[in-house]
Design a protein around this motif. Sequence first.
Motif, short mmCIF file in Angstrom:
data_model
loop_
_atom_site.label_atom_id
_atom_site.label_comp_id
_atom_site.label_asym_id
_atom_site.label_seq_id
_atom_site.Cartn_x
_atom_site.Cartn_y
_atom_site.Cartn_z
N ARG A 93 -7.54 -5.90 -6.48
CA ARG A 93 -7.04 -5.93 -5.11
C ARG A 93 -7.16 -4.55 -4.46
O ARG A 93 -7.52 -4.42 -3.29
N TRP A 94 -6.85 -3.51 -5.23
CA TRP A 94 -6.96 -2.13 -4.72
C TRP A 94 -8.41 -1.84 -4.33
O TRP A 94 -8.68 -1.27 -3.27
N GLY A 95 -9.36 -2.27 -5.15
CA GLY A 95 -10.77 -2.07 -4.83
C GLY A 95 -11.17 -2.80 -3.56
O GLY A 95 -11.96 -2.27 -2.75
N PHE A 96 -10.64 -4.00 -3.35
CA PHE A 96 -10.92 -4.75 -2.13
C PHE A 96 -10.46 -3.97 -0.90
O PHE A 96 -11.17 -3.89 0.11
N VAL A 97 -9.27 -3.40 -0.97
CA VAL A 97 -8.74 -2.65 0.17
C VAL A 97 -9.55 -1.38 0.40
O VAL A 97 -9.92 -1.05 1.55
N MET A 98 -9.86 -0.65 -0.65
CA MET A 98 -10.63 0.59 -0.51
C MET A 98 -12.02 0.30 0.07
O MET A 98 -12.50 1.01 0.96
N ASP A 99 -12.65 -0.75 -0.41
CA ASP A 99 -13.97 -1.12 0.13
C ASP A 99 -13.87 -1.54 1.59
O ASP A 99 -14.78 -1.26 2.39
N GLY A 100 -12.79 -2.20 1.95
CA GLY A 100 -12.57 -2.57 3.34
C GLY A 100 -12.42 -1.36 4.24
O GLY A 100 -12.91 -1.36 5.38
N MET A 101 -11.77 -0.33 3.75
CA MET A 101 -11.62 0.89 4.53
C MET A 101 -12.98 1.55 4.76
O MET A 101 -13.26 2.06 5.85
N VAL A 102 -13.85 1.51 3.75
CA VAL A 102 -15.19 2.07 3.90
C VAL A 102 -15.98 1.27 4.93
O VAL A 102 -16.65 1.83 5.80
N SER A 103 -15.88 -0.06 4.84
CA SER A 103 -16.65 -0.91 5.76
C SER A 103 -16.23 -0.73 7.21
O SER A 103 -17.04 -0.93 8.13
N GLN A 104 -14.98 -0.32 7.43
CA GLN A 104 -14.48 -0.11 8.79
C GLN A 104 -14.66 1.34 9.25
O GLN A 104 -14.28 1.68 10.38
N GLY A 105 -15.19 2.19 8.37
CA GLY A 105 -15.37 3.59 8.73
C GLY A 105 -14.11 4.42 8.62
O GLY A 105 -14.05 5.54 9.13
N TRP A 106 -13.11 3.90 7.95
CA TRP A 106 -11.84 4.62 7.81
C TRP A 106 -11.81 5.49 6.55
O TRP A 106 -10.89 6.29 6.36
N LEU A 107 -12.79 5.33 5.70
CA LEU A 107 -12.89 6.10 4.47
C LEU A 107 -14.37 6.30 4.19
O LEU A 107 -15.16 5.37 4.31
N SER A 108 -14.75 7.53 3.83
CA SER A 108 -16.16 7.80 3.58
C SER A 108 -16.56 7.29 2.20
O SER A 108 -15.72 7.20 1.29
N PRO A 109 -17.83 6.96 2.01
CA PRO A 109 -18.29 6.53 0.68
C PRO A 109 -18.01 7.56 -0.40
O PRO A 109 -17.68 7.19 -1.54
N SER A 110 -18.11 8.84 -0.06
CA SER A 110 -17.84 9.88 -1.08
C SER A 110 -16.37 9.89 -1.46
O SER A 110 -16.02 10.11 -2.63
#
Length: 684
Positions: free
Chosen positions: A203-220
């Motif tokens: 579930r944590w990975g789903f949220v983190m990946d969602g943040m990346v997809s929305q531009g709220w978290l960088s891939p790095s």
Amino acid sequence: MVLLPLLLLGIGWIAFAIPTADDAVNNQVATISYADGADLTRLVPEAGNRTKVTTDQIPVQVREAVLAAEDRTFYSNPGFDLSGILRAAWSQLQGGVGGGSTITQQYVKNALVGDQVSLWRKYKELIVSLKVSQEKSKDEILTDYLNTIYFGRGAYGIQSASQAYFGKDVGQLTPAEGALLAGVIQSPSRWDPAIDPQKAVQRWGFVMDGMVSQGWLSPSQRDAATFPATQQRKPMSSGSFGDSRGHLVTAVKSELDSLGITDQEFAQGGLQITTTIDADQQDRAVASAQKALAGQPDNLRSSVVAIDPKTGAITAYYGGDNGVGLDYAQVKKQPGSTFKPFVVLAALMHDPPIGLGTVFDGKEETGLRNADGADCDRCDIKQAMTLSNNVIFTKLAAKVGPDAVASAARAAGITSPLTNPDARLALGNKEVSPLELASAYATIAGGGVWHAPHLVSKVVTSDGRVLYQAPDSGGERRFPEQVARNVVEAMSGVAPADGLTIGRPVAGKTGTVQSRFEGQNNDAWFSGFTPDLATTVWVGTDMNSPIKTSSGTPIEGATMPGKVWQNFMQQATADEPASQQSFGTFRPIGTPPSDLPPNAPEQASASAAPSSSAPPSASVEATPVDPAAPSALPQPGSGAVPTTEPEPPRRNADPGQGRSPTTPQRTTTTAPPPAQDCSLRPCG
């Protein structure tokens, strides 16, 4: 067609008020009550469980983590998902459920509407969501939501959750920690890492990946992030749940979960839960156990469980004083000789039946020994039960087949694995819980009718819907009433012989489990019943260490547990006329016991009369032999189907290690000679 929606919109706009954040929490308060409706406890999110914070106190990326988990279009949507509402409405018309919700809708549902699945709820939710969206900014709605949503661990609001999971203020949360909290919102009982680490990481990975997809978290940043460690789970309110009530509340929540009512519904639904617990009986059970342990060694533990045989309702439940520690009502221990009634049950259902008057040689043999005073040259089954003669019951278990004994125990209500049983099952060498034993004895007391033991009688939501009502069924017949009455008769001499009478007919059995060291006992039990109440008491320790009184005397089933049982049952049955607590007429199956005239068709039991001259209890009853030794006992022939579940680890040392099991003697049905009276304990 246009006027009707407008009319409904106008009426709803006027009728439905905008909820506050406090409304959202107050509507989530759950109450647990006794059977009579008096409050047992209220799960109120007190100041320590909820601290409101402002928008700027919540890190931006923590807010974005919540949006990634729950509503990625929050800042652009109108506050409601019309297509989702229509899909949900159509699904409900078709008899189903469903439909996603925006954060605004979730807030409104928790704050005002409740969780009722209906078109009315959807209508109300739509109107109030529209009003909230019109009169509050997005930041205000999100902040109210984060201040009221339930995160598990007794935490309402993001600040409380931050403390519960990480021991820090919300302003100090990292994006990874915020993502973990965001992930548990939808189902705290599933995604708390302390409950299911694997699902929590997913579930944590789903949220983190969602943040990346929305531009709220960088891939790095995503690549560098690691799953955050959390604190150990703590009770929701140490003041309310640190005492013996903690086990009761936990058991209630566990039962709700088994009924499909999740921890989240429990915390957020404003549920009113009525239990089967009798307030007076609960107080008596707790007081009886605490009185017995007062001034005794600190390592001693106890549990008391009382069940109504007519319904399966648990009327008293004491699992120990530490409400956040082990629940001793459900901890599994070897039950010792309290398992002997199930041997009798199997014998009575054997083909042909083996009656209570069947006589055995009960003298000690190689590999089998009796407690002091329990030897008997020739005893029938009832006399052997009163004496707790190990030799006779091991022979009887071998004769009917160990699998038949296990099947009889399961028929009565034992649910623990009894895998690969041998004749030593008669001596209680498989682990069970006090709750299981009380349930199984209640089936015998109830004439062979089993009722599922339960704590929850009714669950009602904050808006008055009945989520659950305990079925008012007649139970499930597990064995014939006459068979049950014969088992009762076999058990009827134990309490009088041990001085544990309560002024009315009772049936019971002691159980004492010996360690590998001579004269040292690990567990002690007394379980017994009237027709209206079955109660099991256990005394032991956490580490299976020797149980002794403060004076150094080994504790036995008839001493401390027996006295707790007697004290509780005397009070619990004091208001019931003894005439209403009769077990009924005894009609022997097979050979009648020797205290009846030969071939008597029926005779009422005389076991109700208290014995003032009863000698003290024998010391140690359960002395099983080496489980690894090759058995010379007859193979099971009853046709019973053994369980295939794995056996739990043995907690108690086997005092008979290295001994060979005995070959059973041939039985006879002749009456014992008059000179040998084994009905009292100093026999042999």
